[in-house]
Design a protein around this motif. Structure first.
Motif, PDB file in Angstrom:
ATOM      1  N   VAL A  52       0.843  -1.203   0.000  1.00 12.10           N
ATOM      2  CA  VAL A  52       0.000   0.000   0.000  1.00 12.10           C
ATOM      3  C   VAL A  52       0.877   1.251   0.000  1.00 12.10           C
ATOM      4  N   THR A  53       1.923   1.252   0.764  1.00  9.54           N
ATOM      5  CA  THR A  53       2.837   2.394   0.794  1.00  9.54           C
ATOM      6  C   THR A  53       3.464   2.630  -0.574  1.00  9.54           C
ATOM      7  N   VAL A  54       3.875   1.554  -1.234  1.00 10.93           N
ATOM      8  CA  VAL A  54       4.461   1.651  -2.573  1.00 10.93           C
ATOM      9  C   VAL A  54       3.438   2.215  -3.559  1.00 10.93           C
ATOM     10  N   ILE A  55       2.205   1.733  -3.491  1.00  8.42           N
ATOM     11  CA  ILE A  55       1.159   2.205  -4.397  1.00  8.42           C
ATOM     12  C   ILE A  55       0.876   3.685  -4.153  1.00  8.42           C
ATOM     13  N   GLN A  56       0.753   4.070  -2.899  1.00 14.26           N
ATOM     14  CA  GLN A  56       0.479   5.478  -2.594  1.00 14.26           C
ATOM     15  C   GLN A  56       1.606   6.379  -3.076  1.00 14.26           C
ATOM     16  N   SER A  57       2.829   5.957  -2.867  1.00  9.89           N
ATOM     17  CA  SER A  57       3.980   6.742  -3.315  1.00  9.89           C
ATOM     18  C   SER A  57       3.971   6.893  -4.833  1.00  9.89           C
ATOM     19  N   PHE A  58       3.666   5.816  -5.536  1.00  4.06           N
ATOM     20  CA  PHE A  58       3.620   5.863  -6.994  1.00  4.06           C
ATOM     21  C   PHE A  58       2.515   6.821  -7.443  1.00  4.06           C
ATOM     22  N   LEU A  59       1.342   6.724  -6.850  1.00  2.04           N
ATOM     23  CA  LEU A  59       0.231   7.593  -7.239  1.00  2.04           C
ATOM     24  C   LEU A  59       0.566   9.062  -7.012  1.00  2.04           C
ATOM     25  N   HIS A  60       1.230   9.347  -5.899  1.00  3.65           N
ATOM     26  CA  HIS A  60       1.638  10.728  -5.633  1.00  3.65           C
ATOM     27  C   HIS A  60       2.657  11.203  -6.672  1.00  3.65           C
ATOM     28  N   SER A  61       3.529  10.325  -7.103  1.00  2.00           N
ATOM     29  CA  SER A  61       4.574  10.731  -8.063  1.00  2.00           C
ATOM     30  C   SER A  61       4.002  11.000  -9.450  1.00  2.00           C
ATOM     31  N   VAL A  62       2.980  10.258  -9.855  1.00  2.00           N
ATOM     32  CA  VAL A  62       2.416  10.505 -11.197  1.00  2.00           C
ATOM     33  C   VAL A  62       1.404  11.643 -11.178  1.00  2.00           C
ATOM     34  N   ARG A  63       0.922  11.992 -10.012  1.00  2.00           N
ATOM     35  CA  ARG A  63      -0.014  13.101  -9.885  1.00  2.00           C
ATOM     36  C   ARG A  63       0.713  14.442  -9.865  1.00  2.00           C
ATOM     37  N   ALA A  64       1.976  14.409  -9.469  1.00  2.00           N
ATOM     38  CA  ALA A  64       2.752  15.651  -9.318  1.00  2.00           C
ATOM     39  C   ALA A  64       3.077  16.291 -10.650  1.00  2.00           C
TER      40      ALA A  64
END
Length: 64
Positions: A52-64
Motif C-alpha cells: 500500500v505504501t508503494v502504491i500510494q507513493s507511486f500515485l503521488h509521483s504521477v499526480r505531481a
C-alpha cells in the motif's frame, strides 16, 4: 504503470530482471518497478502495508 514484484518470487529465475523487462516493454511514460524484499509471488498478501505504501507513493509521483 506500477509493477510490484517480490524478490523471492519462485515463478521467475530473476524477479528483478523480469520486472525490469516488463517496464522496458511498456510505452514511454510512468512505468515503474518496485521490489518487495522477502516477498514471494503474492507480495500484496505477504506484506500488504508495504505494498500500500508503494502504491500510494507511486500515485503521488504521477499526480505531481
Amino acid at each position: 504503470m506500477l509493477v510490484v514484484e517480490g524478490t523471492l518470487d519462485p515463478d521467475w529465475a530473476s524477479p528483478q530482471a523480469d520486472g525490469e523487462a516488463i517496464v522496458a516493454a511498456l510505452p514511454p511514460g510512468p512505468g515503474h518497478l518496485e521490489m518487495i524484499p522477502g516477498a514471494g509471488h503474492y507480495p500484496h498478501v505477504q506484506f500488504p502495508a508495504q505494498v500500500v505504501t508503494v502504491i500510494q507513493s507511486f500515485l503521488h509521483s504521477v499526480r505531481a
